[in-house]
Design a protein around this motif. Structure first.
Motif, PDB file in Angstrom:
ATOM      1  N   ARG A 101      -4.061  16.594   6.044  1.00  0.00           N
ATOM      2  CA  ARG A 101      -3.415  17.448   6.925  1.00  0.00           C
ATOM      3  C   ARG A 101      -2.255  17.011   7.447  1.00  0.00           C
ATOM      4  O   ARG A 101      -1.287  17.475   8.015  1.00  0.00           O
ATOM      5  CB  ARG A 101      -4.272  17.756   8.033  1.00  0.00           C
ATOM      6  CG  ARG A 101      -4.621  16.865   9.045  1.00  0.00           C
ATOM      7  CD  ARG A 101      -5.396  17.064  10.323  1.00  0.00           C
ATOM      8  NE  ARG A 101      -5.545  16.100  11.268  1.00  0.00           N
ATOM      9  CZ  ARG A 101      -6.054  16.058  12.424  1.00  0.00           C
ATOM     10  NH1 ARG A 101      -6.622  17.105  12.777  1.00  0.00           N
ATOM     11  NH2 ARG A 101      -5.954  15.151  13.295  1.00  0.00           N
ATOM     12  N   THR A 102      -1.905  15.681   7.137  1.00  0.00           N
ATOM     13  CA  THR A 102      -0.603  15.004   7.481  1.00  0.00           C
ATOM     14  C   THR A 102       0.432  14.997   6.733  1.00  0.00           C
ATOM     15  O   THR A 102       0.254  14.757   5.024  1.00  0.00           O
ATOM     16  CB  THR A 102      -0.864  13.638   8.074  1.00  0.00           C
ATOM     17  OG1 THR A 102       0.190  13.004   8.689  1.00  0.00           O
ATOM     18  CG2 THR A 102      -1.417  12.664   6.839  1.00  0.00           C
ATOM     19  N   ASP A 103       1.559  14.824   7.003  1.00  0.00           N
ATOM     20  CA  ASP A 103       2.795  14.600   6.128  1.00  0.00           C
ATOM     21  C   ASP A 103       3.439  13.080   6.203  1.00  0.00           C
ATOM     22  O   ASP A 103       4.443  12.727   5.689  1.00  0.00           O
ATOM     23  CB  ASP A 103       4.025  15.542   6.160  1.00  0.00           C
ATOM     24  CG  ASP A 103       3.381  17.017   5.882  1.00  0.00           C
ATOM     25  OD1 ASP A 103       2.759  17.365   4.958  1.00  0.00           O
ATOM     26  OD2 ASP A 103       3.942  17.724   6.712  1.00  0.00           O
ATOM     27  N   ALA A 104       2.504  12.308   6.794  1.00  0.00           N
ATOM     28  CA  ALA A 104       3.012  10.825   7.267  1.00  0.00           C
ATOM     29  C   ALA A 104       3.314  10.123   5.809  1.00  0.00           C
ATOM     30  O   ALA A 104       2.472  10.366   4.938  1.00  0.00           O
ATOM     31  CB  ALA A 104       1.902  10.269   7.862  1.00  0.00           C
ATOM     32  N   ASP A 159       4.564  10.067  11.696  1.00  0.00           N
ATOM     33  CA  ASP A 159       5.693  10.092  10.695  1.00  0.00           C
ATOM     34  C   ASP A 159       5.161   8.944   9.692  1.00  0.00           C
ATOM     35  O   ASP A 159       5.626   9.154   8.511  1.00  0.00           O
ATOM     36  CB  ASP A 159       6.729   9.812  11.465  1.00  0.00           C
ATOM     37  CG  ASP A 159       7.181  10.726  12.053  1.00  0.00           C
ATOM     38  OD1 ASP A 159       7.669  11.746  11.851  1.00  0.00           O
ATOM     39  OD2 ASP A 159       7.360  10.517  13.517  1.00  0.00           O
ATOM     40  N   PHE A 160       4.507   7.819  10.091  1.00  0.00           N
ATOM     41  CA  PHE A 160       4.209   6.680   9.057  1.00  0.00           C
ATOM     42  C   PHE A 160       2.801   6.280   9.455  1.00  0.00           C
ATOM     43  O   PHE A 160       2.409   6.510  10.674  1.00  0.00           O
ATOM     44  CB  PHE A 160       5.097   5.547   9.528  1.00  0.00           C
ATOM     45  CG  PHE A 160       6.597   5.588   8.957  1.00  0.00           C
ATOM     46  CD1 PHE A 160       7.200   5.958   7.676  1.00  0.00           C
ATOM     47  CD2 PHE A 160       7.353   6.005  10.195  1.00  0.00           C
ATOM     48  CE1 PHE A 160       8.332   6.045   7.495  1.00  0.00           C
ATOM     49  CE2 PHE A 160       8.785   6.165   9.978  1.00  0.00           C
ATOM     50  CZ  PHE A 160       9.343   6.439   8.728  1.00  0.00           C
ATOM     51  N   ALA A 161       2.104   5.769   8.625  1.00  0.00           N
ATOM     52  CA  ALA A 161       0.743   5.292   8.827  1.00  0.00           C
ATOM     53  C   ALA A 161       0.829   3.785   7.925  1.00  0.00           C
ATOM     54  O   ALA A 161       1.009   3.903   6.915  1.00  0.00           O
ATOM     55  CB  ALA A 161      -0.174   6.103   8.400  1.00  0.00           C
ATOM     56  N   VAL A 162       0.068   2.605   8.492  1.00  0.00           N
ATOM     57  CA  VAL A 162      -0.120   1.430   7.986  1.00  0.00           C
ATOM     58  C   VAL A 162      -1.506   1.085   7.856  1.00  0.00           C
ATOM     59  O   VAL A 162      -2.347   1.004   8.885  1.00  0.00           O
ATOM     60  CB  VAL A 162       0.716   0.392   8.348  1.00  0.00           C
ATOM     61  CG1 VAL A 162       0.829  -1.054   7.678  1.00  0.00           C
ATOM     62  CG2 VAL A 162       2.156   0.756   8.591  1.00  0.00           C
ATOM     63  N   LEU A 163      -2.136   1.078   6.746  1.00  0.00           N
ATOM     64  CA  LEU A 163      -3.755   1.222   6.876  1.00  0.00           C
ATOM     65  C   LEU A 163      -4.134  -0.132   5.742  1.00  0.00           C
ATOM     66  O   LEU A 163      -3.726  -0.349   4.732  1.00  0.00           O
ATOM     67  CB  LEU A 163      -4.386   2.209   6.095  1.00  0.00           C
ATOM     68  CG  LEU A 163      -3.971   3.707   6.864  1.00  0.00           C
ATOM     69  CD1 LEU A 163      -4.355   4.909   6.014  1.00  0.00           C
ATOM     70  CD2 LEU A 163      -4.812   3.678   8.087  1.00  0.00           C
ATOM     71  N   GLU A 164      -4.920  -1.004   6.324  1.00  0.00           N
ATOM     72  CA  GLU A 164      -5.199  -2.032   5.764  1.00  0.00           C
ATOM     73  C   GLU A 164      -6.492  -1.871   4.989  1.00  0.00           C
ATOM     74  O   GLU A 164      -7.635  -1.070   5.246  1.00  0.00           O
ATOM     75  CB  GLU A 164      -5.568  -2.951   6.665  1.00  0.00           C
ATOM     76  CG  GLU A 164      -6.044  -4.351   6.501  1.00  0.00           C
ATOM     77  CD  GLU A 164      -6.507  -5.502   7.423  1.00  0.00           C
ATOM     78  OE1 GLU A 164      -7.130  -6.358   7.308  1.00  0.00           O
ATOM     79  OE2 GLU A 164      -6.034  -5.402   8.553  1.00  0.00           O
ATOM     80  N   MET A 165      -6.472  -2.307   3.528  1.00  0.00           N
ATOM     81  CA  MET A 165      -7.834  -2.181   2.770  1.00  0.00           C
ATOM     82  C   MET A 165      -8.373  -3.629   2.283  1.00  0.00           C
ATOM     83  O   MET A 165      -7.470  -4.209   1.888  1.00  0.00           O
ATOM     84  CB  MET A 165      -7.458  -1.307   1.822  1.00  0.00           C
ATOM     85  CG  MET A 165      -7.215   0.232   2.364  1.00  0.00           C
ATOM     86  SD  MET A 165      -6.697   0.938   0.599  1.00  0.00           S
ATOM     87  CE  MET A 165      -5.153   0.960   0.784  1.00  0.00           C
ATOM     88  N   GLY A 166      -9.538  -3.628   2.504  1.00  0.00           N
ATOM     89  CA  GLY A 166     -10.108  -5.032   1.943  1.00  0.00           C
ATOM     90  C   GLY A 166     -11.296  -4.909   1.132  1.00  0.00           C
ATOM     91  O   GLY A 166     -11.703  -3.531   0.698  1.00  0.00           O
ATOM     92  N   MET A 167     -11.792  -5.936   0.406  1.00  0.00           N
ATOM     93  CA  MET A 167     -12.789  -5.796  -0.564  1.00  0.00           C
ATOM     94  C   MET A 167     -13.539  -7.015  -0.688  1.00  0.00           C
ATOM     95  O   MET A 167     -12.686  -8.168  -0.731  1.00  0.00           O
ATOM     96  CB  MET A 167     -12.103  -5.183  -1.735  1.00  0.00           C
ATOM     97  CG  MET A 167     -11.369  -6.093  -2.791  1.00  0.00           C
ATOM     98  SD  MET A 167     -12.279  -7.146  -3.739  1.00  0.00           S
ATOM     99  CE  MET A 167     -10.930  -8.417  -3.758  1.00  0.00           C
ATOM    100  N   ASN A 168     -14.628  -7.146  -1.167  1.00  0.00           N
ATOM    101  CA  ASN A 168     -15.332  -8.446  -1.866  1.00  0.00           C
ATOM    102  C   ASN A 168     -16.052  -8.121  -2.835  1.00  0.00           C
ATOM    103  O   ASN A 168     -16.990  -8.979  -3.535  1.00  0.00           O
ATOM    104  CB  ASN A 168     -16.050  -9.107  -0.764  1.00  0.00           C
ATOM    105  CG  ASN A 168     -17.338  -8.071  -0.206  1.00  0.00           C
ATOM    106  OD1 ASN A 168     -17.449  -7.179  -0.783  1.00  0.00           O
ATOM    107  ND2 ASN A 168     -17.745  -8.598   0.894  1.00  0.00           N
TER     108      ASN A 168
END
Length: 473
Positions: A101-104, A159-168
């Motif tokens: 739903r976002t245009d970010a 307007d912006f989003a910064v999303l952290e993604m991790g994995m093991n």
């Protein structure tokens, strides 16, 4: 820009539609949480069944803390609820709906080290832009439940989003990035973190490169030029990204360091070339890893059309996070001590870098409280013993080594003529604190670093609770 404060994050009807649940009662939510201890007034509480606890047992507590409504798997008498068959799947669906739903403009961040600091600095750089809003993951919510939680908390008008993604494990980032669908994807570095679950570091690089699979059309990949696994990252980026930006020390990198020197105010003064644009800026946080992080941050800001000057100001003011570089100047008899809190996580690469930073820090005595590094598999002994080199190079005066895995390092240091300091090997954080208290002196600089499961943050908390602050370090 729409005033986000005047409209709710979610209506009950929108949630029910997103998660395909049955709505009982009406409410609006201004936040989302799956831990009842974090629920605040007006939040949606997602009651999930976990290995250690069942969130359904905390629904009453969540409403007592001010929850507006809950997502749950059974009839709820405590308040408004949306009933679903699987709460974890519902949270994921809510995150997907928030993204749809976002245009970010979305920036995804992964890497073996530096994810959280890079994410925080990017957010600060974008949040400062006039009349623009930026959303981010909080804490280190970067796994299969943390990422959809972070998405579900994103205001539609961001307007912006910064999303952290991790994995093991292999495949985890592939799933997360398809949910996030970033416009820009950053890999900070590749190192031996979680190597227990991989054949070698090259396999870790392949897993990190999965973040590029979810890039939106026209997307940008930002990768570390100096990393030994650059080729693996670049090949994947070529397959998935429309644009590739490299960063590093080499002049061949798109964003590279021209010059760097210690800043008078602390941190590092950097001159960098950023895709042909020269910029001079100061990083408040010390260490060469922050210089590399800053290049990735500025490349990300540039890629989304941000202001590099504003980003440079943000880097000059970015503070260390609890467990990830926060510094505490504390008063003791006859002076003060400095406590460097790196207690949240540890792997061989981040250990070496942080010990190097400690070696560059002026001190009467350098003390390192180092906790065991987890998920290293068959290489655990060699990687723990290998910390002897950065310890000696940093001229550490006292090592307090915590956890069973640290025994081999303790024995190695005790038998090395090159190491002139003291070594103590203890079982847990409580014993580490006791050991430190017997030798604590004014002028000490104390590094606390280890895997989060050891709870070394309790050492930092005890010191900051017991000793008065001597101003911000």
């Amino acid at each position: 820009m729409t005033d986000q404060a005047q409209q709710p994050l979610w209506t009950a009807q929108a949630i029910a539609k997103a998660v395909n649940g049955q709505l009982h009662g009406d409410f609006t939510a201004n936040g989302v949480a799956f831990d009842s201890r974090e629920v605040g007034p007006g939040d949606l509480f997602v009651a999930m069944r976990g290995e250690q606890a069942d969130g359904h047992d905390y629904i009453t507590k969540a409403f007592a803390n001010g929850a507006a409504g809950v997502i749950c798997e059974r009839a709820c008498e405590e308040g408004p609820a949306i009933v679903v068959s699987d709460s974890a799947a519902a949270l994921e669906a809510l995150g997907v709906a928030a993204r749809a739903r976002t245009d970010a403009v979305i920036i995804g961040v992964t890497g073996s080290a530096g994810k959280t600091g890079t994410k925080e600095a990017l957010h600060q750089a974008l949040e400062r832009l006039p009349s623009r809003s930026a959303h981010r993951s909080v804490k280190s919510y970067n796994n299969h439940v943390g990422v959809p939680l972070s998405l579900s908390r994103m205001p539609q008008e961001s307007d912006f989003a910064v999303l952290e993604m991790g994995m093991n494990h292999k495949g985890e980032l592939s799933a997360l990035t398809q949910m996030v669908r970033p416009h820009v994807a950053i890999v900070t570095t590749v190192a031996s973190a979680h190597i227990e679950f991989f054949k070698n570091e090259a396999a870790i690089a392949e897993a990190k490169a999965e973040i590029f699979e979810g890039l939106e059309a026209g997307g940008t990949a930002i990768i570390p030029y100096d990393n030994p696994h650059y080729g693996i990252l670049y090949k994947k980026a070529e397959d998935c990204a429309s644009n590739i930006i490299t960063f590093g020390t080499s002049p061949e990198a798109d964003c590279h360091v021209v010059d760097q020197l210690p800043a008078m105010e602390g941190g590092t003064l950097v001159t960098a070339m950023l895709n042909g644009q020269l910029l001079v800026y100061r990083i408040a946080q010390p260490g060469p890893h922050w210089v590399m992080n800053s290049l990735a941050i500025l490349a990300g800001v540039q890629a989304v059309g941000g202001d590099l000057g504003v980003a440079g100001l943000a880097l000059a003011e970015v503070e260390g996070l609890a467990g990830r570089g926060a510094r505490h100047s504390l008063t003791v008899a006859d002076g003060s001590i400095l406590v460097i809190d790196e207690s949240y996580n540890a792997n061989p690469a981040s250990m070496a870098v942080t010990l190097g930073d400690l070696g560059q820090t002026s001190a009467q005595r350098r003390v390192a409280i180092l906790g065991a590094m987890k998920e290293l598999g068959a290489q655990s002994d060699d990687l723990h013993a290998g910390l002897s080199a950065p310890i000696i190079a940093a001229q550490i005066d006292q090592c307090i080594l915590v956890g069973e895995e640290m025994q081999i390092l303790s024995e190695k240091l005790a038998n090395m003529l090159e190491y002139k300091g003291q070594v103590a090997h203890v079982a847990d954080s409580s014993q580490a604190l006791d050991q430190l208290r017997t030798t604590l002196n004014a002028g000490d600089v104390i590094l606390v670093k280890g895997s989060n499961s050891l709870g070394l943050g309790s050492v930092v908390k005890a010191l900051t609770d017991e000793l008065p602050a001597d101003g911000d370090a």
